[in-house]
Write a protein that holds these residues in place. Sequence first.
Motif, PDB file in Angstrom:
ATOM      1  N   LEU A 184      27.501  67.937  73.351  1.00 34.89           N
ATOM      2  CA  LEU A 184      27.916  67.203  72.162  1.00 34.89           C
ATOM      3  C   LEU A 184      29.123  67.885  71.532  1.00 34.89           C
ATOM      4  CD1 LEU A 184      24.443  66.505  70.500  1.00 34.89           C
ATOM      5  CD2 LEU A 184      25.711  65.068  72.103  1.00 34.89           C
ATOM      6  N   GLY A 185      30.106  67.078  71.145  1.00 36.46           N
ATOM      7  CA  GLY A 185      31.259  67.592  70.418  1.00 36.46           C
ATOM      8  C   GLY A 185      31.116  67.306  68.941  1.00 36.46           C
ATOM      9  N   VAL A 186      31.184  68.348  68.122  1.00 31.64           N
ATOM     10  CA  VAL A 186      31.028  68.210  66.677  1.00 31.64           C
ATOM     11  C   VAL A 186      32.260  68.795  65.988  1.00 31.64           C
ATOM     12  CG1 VAL A 186      28.510  68.278  66.768  1.00 31.64           C
ATOM     13  CG2 VAL A 186      29.774  70.404  66.536  1.00 31.64           C
ATOM     14  N   PRO A 187      32.656  68.240  64.845  1.00 31.02           N
ATOM     15  CA  PRO A 187      33.819  68.794  64.125  1.00 31.02           C
ATOM     16  C   PRO A 187      33.502  70.168  63.574  1.00 31.02           C
ATOM     17  CG  PRO A 187      32.739  67.089  62.818  1.00 31.02           C
ATOM     18  CD  PRO A 187      32.074  67.067  64.158  1.00 31.02           C
ATOM     19  N   ASP A 188      34.511  71.037  63.592  1.00 33.76           N
ATOM     20  CA  ASP A 188      34.305  72.425  63.172  1.00 33.76           C
ATOM     21  C   ASP A 188      35.434  72.896  62.276  1.00 33.76           C
ATOM     22  OD1 ASP A 188      33.033  74.831  62.962  1.00 33.76           O
ATOM     23  OD2 ASP A 188      33.667  75.593  64.908  1.00 33.76           O
ATOM     24  N   GLY A 189      35.827  72.073  61.324  1.00 33.54           N
ATOM     25  CA  GLY A 189      36.825  72.478  60.351  1.00 33.54           C
ATOM     26  C   GLY A 189      38.235  72.156  60.778  1.00 33.54           C
ATOM     27  N   PRO A 190      39.162  72.113  59.830  1.00 32.54           N
ATOM     28  CA  PRO A 190      40.563  71.777  60.141  1.00 32.54           C
ATOM     29  C   PRO A 190      41.247  72.876  60.938  1.00 32.54           C
ATOM     30  CG  PRO A 190      40.331  72.412  57.833  1.00 32.54           C
ATOM     31  CD  PRO A 190      38.944  72.330  58.381  1.00 32.54           C
ATOM     32  N   VAL A 191      42.197  72.476  61.773  1.00 31.29           N
ATOM     33  CA  VAL A 191      42.979  73.432  62.567  1.00 31.29           C
ATOM     34  C   VAL A 191      44.189  73.848  61.732  1.00 31.29           C
ATOM     35  CG1 VAL A 191      44.229  73.825  64.707  1.00 31.29           C
ATOM     36  CG2 VAL A 191      42.260  72.278  64.690  1.00 31.29           C
ATOM     37  N   ASP A 192      44.155  75.061  61.228  1.00 31.83           N
ATOM     38  CA  ASP A 192      45.253  75.564  60.399  1.00 31.83           C
ATOM     39  C   ASP A 192      46.006  76.702  61.071  1.00 31.83           C
ATOM     40  OD1 ASP A 192      43.218  77.350  60.327  1.00 31.83           O
ATOM     41  OD2 ASP A 192      42.888  77.256  58.150  1.00 31.83           O
ATOM     42  N   ASP A 193      45.689  76.984  62.338  1.00 31.32           N
ATOM     43  CA  ASP A 193      46.359  78.046  63.076  1.00 31.32           C
ATOM     44  C   ASP A 193      47.448  77.416  63.947  1.00 31.32           C
ATOM     45  OD1 ASP A 193      47.176  80.250  64.438  1.00 31.32           O
ATOM     46  OD2 ASP A 193      45.291  80.588  65.517  1.00 31.32           O
ATOM     47  N   SER A 228      40.125  72.281  72.388  1.00 31.01           N
ATOM     48  CA  SER A 228      39.763  70.882  72.185  1.00 31.01           C
ATOM     49  C   SER A 228      39.826  70.562  70.706  1.00 31.01           C
ATOM     50  CB  SER A 228      38.363  70.607  72.743  1.00 31.01           C
ATOM     51  OG  SER A 228      38.309  70.856  74.129  1.00 31.01           O
ATOM     52  N   ARG A 229      40.226  69.329  70.394  1.00 34.69           N
ATOM     53  CA  ARG A 229      40.448  68.984  68.982  1.00 34.69           C
ATOM     54  C   ARG A 229      40.204  67.511  68.728  1.00 34.69           C
ATOM     55  NH1 ARG A 229      46.530  70.643  69.681  1.00 34.69           N
ATOM     56  NH2 ARG A 229      45.388  71.980  71.100  1.00 34.69           N
ATOM     57  N   ILE A 230      40.048  67.220  67.452  1.00 37.37           N
ATOM     58  CA  ILE A 230      39.969  65.848  66.953  1.00 37.37           C
ATOM     59  C   ILE A 230      41.244  65.579  66.172  1.00 37.37           C
ATOM     60  CG2 ILE A 230      38.724  64.285  65.410  1.00 37.37           C
ATOM     61  CD1 ILE A 230      36.197  65.895  65.965  1.00 37.37           C
ATOM     62  N   GLY A 231      41.930  64.479  66.484  1.00 36.89           N
ATOM     63  CA  GLY A 231      43.150  64.138  65.771  1.00 36.89           C
ATOM     64  C   GLY A 231      44.301  65.067  66.117  1.00 36.89           C
ATOM     65  N   GLY A 232      45.301  65.081  65.231  1.00 39.83           N
ATOM     66  CA  GLY A 232      46.470  65.909  65.455  1.00 39.83           C
ATOM     67  C   GLY A 232      47.398  65.321  66.499  1.00 39.83           C
ATOM     68  N   HIS A 233      48.454  66.073  66.832  1.00 39.42           N
ATOM     69  CA  HIS A 233      49.359  65.695  67.904  1.00 39.42           C
ATOM     70  C   HIS A 233      48.854  66.269  69.223  1.00 39.42           C
ATOM     71  CE1 HIS A 233      52.283  65.075  64.518  1.00 39.42           C
ATOM     72  NE2 HIS A 233      52.590  64.035  65.272  1.00 39.42           N
ATOM     73  N   TYR A 263      39.028  71.145  64.636  1.00 42.65           N
ATOM     74  CA  TYR A 263      38.461  71.771  65.824  1.00 42.65           C
ATOM     75  C   TYR A 263      37.289  70.937  66.330  1.00 42.65           C
ATOM     76  CZ  TYR A 263      41.059  76.114  64.980  1.00 42.65           C
ATOM     77  OH  TYR A 263      42.037  77.052  64.809  1.00 42.65           O
ATOM     78  N   LEU A 264      37.138  70.918  67.651  1.00 38.79           N
ATOM     79  CA  LEU A 264      36.009  70.241  68.284  1.00 38.79           C
ATOM     80  C   LEU A 264      35.174  71.297  68.999  1.00 38.79           C
ATOM     81  CD1 LEU A 264      34.689  67.471  69.003  1.00 38.79           C
ATOM     82  CD2 LEU A 264      35.988  67.548  71.136  1.00 38.79           C
ATOM     83  N   SER A 265      34.015  71.590  68.449  1.00 36.76           N
ATOM     84  CA  SER A 265      33.120  72.577  69.049  1.00 36.76           C
ATOM     85  C   SER A 265      32.077  71.875  69.908  1.00 36.76           C
ATOM     86  CB  SER A 265      32.429  73.417  67.967  1.00 36.76           C
ATOM     87  OG  SER A 265      33.382  74.174  67.238  1.00 36.76           O
ATOM     88  N   THR A 266      31.587  72.593  70.894  1.00 37.38           N
ATOM     89  CA  THR A 266      30.620  72.040  71.834  1.00 37.38           C
ATOM     90  C   THR A 266      29.256  72.673  71.605  1.00 37.38           C
ATOM     91  OG1 THR A 266      32.369  71.738  73.474  1.00 37.38           O
ATOM     92  CG2 THR A 266      30.105  71.640  74.262  1.00 37.38           C
ATOM     93  N   VAL A 267      28.245  71.833  71.507  1.00 40.98           N
ATOM     94  CA  VAL A 267      26.858  72.283  71.390  1.00 40.98           C
ATOM     95  C   VAL A 267      26.022  71.493  72.393  1.00 40.98           C
ATOM     96  CG1 VAL A 267      27.074  72.918  68.953  1.00 40.98           C
ATOM     97  CG2 VAL A 267      26.337  70.605  69.557  1.00 40.98           C
ATOM     98  N   SER A 268      24.916  72.066  72.779  1.00 41.13           N
ATOM     99  CA  SER A 268      24.003  71.379  73.679  1.00 41.13           C
ATOM    100  C   SER A 268      23.174  70.367  72.900  1.00 41.13           C
ATOM    101  CB  SER A 268      23.086  72.376  74.389  1.00 41.13           C
ATOM    102  OG  SER A 268      23.845  73.281  75.176  1.00 41.13           O
ATOM    103  N   GLU A 269      22.764  69.336  73.591  1.00 41.72           N
ATOM    104  CA  GLU A 269      21.913  68.327  72.959  1.00 41.72           C
ATOM    105  C   GLU A 269      20.452  68.691  73.178  1.00 41.72           C
ATOM    106  OE1 GLU A 269      21.543  63.481  72.860  1.00 41.72           O
ATOM    107  OE2 GLU A 269      21.502  64.471  74.807  1.00 41.72           O
ATOM    108  N   TYR A 270      19.700  68.653  72.100  1.00 40.77           N
ATOM    109  CA  TYR A 270      18.277  68.934  72.146  1.00 40.77           C
ATOM    110  C   TYR A 270      17.522  67.733  71.603  1.00 40.77           C
ATOM    111  CZ  TYR A 270      19.441  73.814  73.046  1.00 40.77           C
ATOM    112  OH  TYR A 270      19.930  74.970  73.596  1.00 40.77           O
ATOM    113  N   LEU A 271      16.461  67.370  72.288  1.00 44.16           N
ATOM    114  CA  LEU A 271      15.613  66.264  71.870  1.00 44.16           C
ATOM    115  C   LEU A 271      14.229  66.790  71.553  1.00 44.16           C
ATOM    116  CD1 LEU A 271      16.559  63.533  74.513  1.00 44.16           C
ATOM    117  CD2 LEU A 271      17.569  63.916  72.278  1.00 44.16           C
ATOM    118  N   PRO A 272      13.538  66.187  70.606  1.00 43.43           N
ATOM    119  CA  PRO A 272      12.172  66.629  70.320  1.00 43.43           C
ATOM    120  C   PRO A 272      11.267  66.347  71.508  1.00 43.43           C
ATOM    121  CG  PRO A 272      12.673  64.596  69.148  1.00 43.43           C
ATOM    122  CD  PRO A 272      13.962  65.070  69.745  1.00 43.43           C
ATOM    123  N   PRO A 273      10.228  67.142  71.678  1.00 44.95           N
ATOM    124  CA  PRO A 273       9.333  66.933  72.824  1.00 44.95           C
ATOM    125  C   PRO A 273       8.608  65.600  72.701  1.00 44.95           C
ATOM    126  CG  PRO A 273       8.384  68.492  71.281  1.00 44.95           C
ATOM    127  CD  PRO A 273       9.774  68.231  70.801  1.00 44.95           C
TER     128      PRO A 273
END
Length: 450
Positions: A27-36, A46-51, A239-249
């Motif tokens: 899963l890709g989740v937003p992780d704050g604006p890219v200011d660097d 990896s990113r969301i938006g921008g050039h 920023y686009l961060s990657t996390v694993s997807e977890y489902l309830p049992p």
Amino acid sequence: MSPRDVEDTWSDSDDELDADLETAVDLGVPDGPVDDPAALLDATVSRIGGHPTFLSTPHPPPSHATCNNCSQPMELLIQIWCPLEDSPNDRALYVWACANGACQRKAGSVRAWRELRFNKKYAEKLERKLARRKAKELEEAKAAEAEAARKSQPKSNPFALGASSVPSPFGLGSQIFGGAAPPEPTQTESAERGGSSDDERSESDMEDDDDDDALVAGMQSASIEDSPWKSAPAYPPFYLSTVSEYLPPPPKVKVPAGATVDPDDDNAPKSRDGGGWDLEGYENSIDVDHAFERFSKRVSYEGEQCLRYERGGTPLPFSSDKVFDQLFPLPPAPPAPVTKPDFMVTPPRKRTYAPESLPRCPHCQSRRVFECQLMPNLINVLRAPAEDSQKKLTDEERRAEVLRALKGEGASSRRGMEWGTCMVFSCEQDCSLEQGSTWREEYVLVQWDD
């Protein structure tokens, strides 16, 4: 009361067994604006938006990001750094979309491109890795042949004259009487037991460092500062961060003795690897949109997800529409019996994912596979504040705006995306040119939000 009559409803061990199940989806989740500024020039971020940040020069023509309906430049929605492990190419995926109101619900308003750049150093590293793998397989095959030959030999008679195959029970016996000492392990055997040698590890580390340096140098040379891409419209970058997807049992279901469980039942327990959900059939019902129900339930476990990535996996359909019918076709109905067909009880027909319904890659004729899909939360992240948000409308202006919306007027000037999900399907072989940079447009299916 006997122990067998006591029902243990909760314990620490049960809590461990009921831990969330990890699926094969990233899963890709937003992780704050890219200011660097350095991150904005790095295509491995990896990113969301921008050039967009390209892998190499010359840059692709701006027509790659032009809407096929209004011929206007589109904004970048997402850029993904996604190289394949056994490929010598650096790899990035770009998705652009048009936000003009008149272009919504039209094909060509969302486009995806794949850029590949041949990495010579990594290709050489893959060749050495493949050579070592083949050498190891050859050694294992020879060892297996030797072992088979040894087992096929007739067993010696321990009571025969001169038999010395049985070891002495006394460790010093062979040494006292001049017997041969046990052979010392060779350097190759030691390396196989202890893993790779220090020289191999240091060589691998230096190769990785060289690859990273070459890649960063290539990124800097591919800057768009002096390119027409710099003037293209763009959303603020995140920023686009990657996390694993977890489902309830799955819920614990006590099945009576002699009863069977339908594997396609929503309430039936699924496999613990989480892969059974995607392979479930979709019921054909006109009363409830099962596709949207499952979409909402799956997304609710991680509401911030903007991207689902699982190359070669199964897409998550947003609703029951034409795209759903294409990807999950309805199987034919069973033949009716000759006698009393009206009294025949037929189970509901199940839909399953059919990747063969996708068009093949036009360059190599390989089939296309699912790679990723954009999720509705991405629109919320990219939604720019309205220019007149601070302006207060009078009652008369508000009524006039509502009337224009009801009549469908002003659609061409309206801004905003209206899709529910955008699915990207890429070439299974990841085809490319032998050298240099390669651009391939991939197949996109859009399910619109009704």
